[in-house]
Every structure is written in structure tokens, then in C-alpha cells.
Motif scaffolding. Structure first.
Motif, short mmCIF file in Angstrom:
data_model
loop_
_atom_site.label_atom_id
_atom_site.label_comp_id
_atom_site.label_asym_id
_atom_site.label_seq_id
_atom_site.Cartn_x
_atom_site.Cartn_y
_atom_site.Cartn_z
N ALA A 1 30.46 -36.38 -8.39
CA ALA A 1 31.06 -36.66 -9.70
C ALA A 1 30.11 -36.21 -10.81
O ALA A 1 28.90 -36.20 -10.64
N PRO A 2 30.66 -35.85 -11.96
CA PRO A 2 29.80 -35.47 -13.10
C PRO A 2 29.07 -36.69 -13.66
O PRO A 2 29.39 -37.84 -13.33
N TRP A 3 28.10 -36.44 -14.53
CA TRP A 3 27.28 -37.52 -15.07
C TRP A 3 28.10 -38.56 -15.80
O TRP A 3 27.80 -39.74 -15.75
N TRP A 4 29.16 -38.12 -16.51
CA TRP A 4 29.96 -39.09 -17.25
C TRP A 4 30.78 -39.97 -16.31
O TRP A 4 31.12 -41.11 -16.66
N GLY A 5 31.08 -39.48 -15.12
CA GLY A 5 31.76 -40.32 -14.13
C GLY A 5 30.86 -41.44 -13.64
O GLY A 5 31.29 -42.59 -13.50
N HIS A 6 29.59 -41.11 -13.42
CA HIS A 6 28.61 -42.14 -13.04
C HIS A 6 28.44 -43.15 -14.16
O HIS A 6 28.41 -44.37 -13.92
N LEU A 7 28.32 -42.64 -15.38
CA LEU A 7 28.14 -43.52 -16.54
C LEU A 7 29.32 -44.48 -16.69
O LEU A 7 29.14 -45.69 -16.87
N LEU A 8 30.52 -43.95 -16.61
CA LEU A 8 31.73 -44.76 -16.74
C LEU A 8 31.83 -45.80 -15.62
O LEU A 8 32.10 -46.98 -15.88
N TYR A 9 31.57 -45.36 -14.40
CA TYR A 9 31.68 -46.29 -13.26
C TYR A 9 30.67 -47.43 -13.37
O TYR A 9 31.02 -48.60 -13.22
N PHE A 10 29.41 -47.08 -13.64
CA PHE A 10 28.39 -48.13 -13.68
C PHE A 10 28.50 -49.00 -14.93
O PHE A 10 28.14 -50.19 -14.89
N ALA A 11 29.00 -48.46 -16.03
CA ALA A 11 29.24 -49.29 -17.21
C ALA A 11 30.36 -50.30 -16.91
O ALA A 11 30.25 -51.49 -17.24
N LEU A 12 31.43 -49.83 -16.28
CA LEU A 12 32.55 -50.71 -15.95
C LEU A 12 32.15 -51.77 -14.92
O LEU A 12 32.40 -52.96 -15.13
N THR A 13 31.52 -51.34 -13.84
CA THR A 13 31.14 -52.31 -12.81
C THR A 13 30.00 -53.21 -13.28
O THR A 13 29.88 -54.35 -12.81
N GLY A 14 29.20 -52.73 -14.21
CA GLY A 14 28.13 -53.56 -14.75
C GLY A 14 28.64 -54.70 -15.60
O GLY A 14 27.99 -55.74 -15.73
N LEU A 15 29.81 -54.53 -16.17
CA LEU A 15 30.41 -55.58 -17.00
C LEU A 15 31.45 -56.41 -16.27
O LEU A 15 31.73 -57.55 -16.66
N LEU A 16 32.03 -55.87 -15.23
CA LEU A 16 33.15 -56.52 -14.56
C LEU A 16 32.77 -57.80 -13.82
O LEU A 16 33.60 -58.70 -13.71
N TRP A 17 31.54 -57.93 -13.37
CA TRP A 17 31.13 -59.12 -12.63
C TRP A 17 31.11 -60.36 -13.53
O TRP A 17 31.13 -61.49 -13.03
N VAL A 18 31.11 -60.15 -14.83
CA VAL A 18 31.05 -61.27 -15.77
C VAL A 18 32.31 -62.12 -15.70
O VAL A 18 32.25 -63.34 -15.87
N LEU A 19 33.46 -61.51 -15.41
CA LEU A 19 34.72 -62.27 -15.38
C LEU A 19 34.72 -63.37 -14.33
O LEU A 19 35.01 -64.53 -14.67
N ILE B 1 30.54 -48.56 -2.87
CA ILE B 1 31.65 -47.75 -3.37
C ILE B 1 31.12 -46.54 -4.13
O ILE B 1 31.63 -45.43 -3.99
N ALA B 2 30.08 -46.75 -4.94
CA ALA B 2 29.51 -45.64 -5.71
C ALA B 2 28.95 -44.56 -4.80
O ALA B 2 29.18 -43.37 -5.02
N VAL B 3 28.23 -44.95 -3.78
CA VAL B 3 27.65 -43.97 -2.86
C VAL B 3 28.74 -43.21 -2.11
O VAL B 3 28.64 -42.00 -1.91
N ALA B 4 29.81 -43.92 -1.75
CA ALA B 4 30.88 -43.29 -0.99
C ALA B 4 31.76 -42.37 -1.83
O ALA B 4 32.33 -41.42 -1.30
N THR B 5 31.88 -42.62 -3.12
CA THR B 5 32.86 -41.87 -3.92
C THR B 5 32.26 -41.00 -5.02
O THR B 5 32.92 -40.07 -5.47
N LEU B 6 31.06 -41.29 -5.49
CA LEU B 6 30.54 -40.59 -6.66
C LEU B 6 29.54 -39.49 -6.31
O LEU B 6 28.79 -39.06 -7.19
N GLY B 7 29.52 -39.03 -5.10
CA GLY B 7 28.53 -38.04 -4.69
C GLY B 7 28.54 -36.78 -5.52
O GLY B 7 27.50 -36.29 -5.94
#
Length: 69
Positions: A36-54, A28-34
Motif C-alpha cells: 500500500a502507498p504511504w497514505w494508506g498506512h497513514l489512514l489505516y493507523f490513524a483510524l485504528t489508533g483512534l478506534l480502540w477508544v470507543l 491485519i496491517a501486516v497481512a494487507t498493507l504490504g
């Protein structure tokens, strides 16, 4: 179900979950974040990095078995 079998199945499920989740999140990141600004990458990977815990917490709770009284 014996506790050892429950923990073995749970361990396999967590490994499969992490592998599948990492592949999907990066696809999803490769397909959508091409562009995107740096903060978009940071936000996406921070969110997805924590979401698998649920879902992992649900598996771990199942591995622990019913409450002992």
C-alpha cells in the motif's frame, strides 16, 4: 458491586482490550498493507489508533457506575 472492585475489573478489561486490539490491528496491517502507498498506512493507523477508544469509553462508563442523584 463495590466501586473499588468495579474499577479493578475495568482496569483489567482495558488492559486486555488494548493488548488484543493492538495484536489484531497489527496483524491485519501486516497481512494487507504490504504494498500500500504511504497514505494508506497513514489512514489505516490513524483510524485504528483512534478506534480502540470507543470500546474503552464503554468500559470506563461502566466503571463509573450508575449516576448518583
Amino acid at each position: 458491586m463495590p466501586v473499588r472492585l468495579r474499577k479493578f475489573i475495568g482496569t483489567i478489561l482495558i488492559i486486555v482490550l488494548v493488548l488484543f486490539y493492538a495484536i489484531v490491528a497489527n496483524t491485519i496491517a501486516v497481512a494487507t498493507l504490504g504494498n500500500a502507498p504511504w497514505w494508506g498506512h497513514l489512514l489505516y493507523f490513524a483510524l485504528t489508533g483512534l478506534l480502540w477508544v470507543l470500546p474503552a469509553m464503554v468500559i470506563i462508563k461502566w466503571m463509573a457506575g450508575p449516576k448518583q442523584q
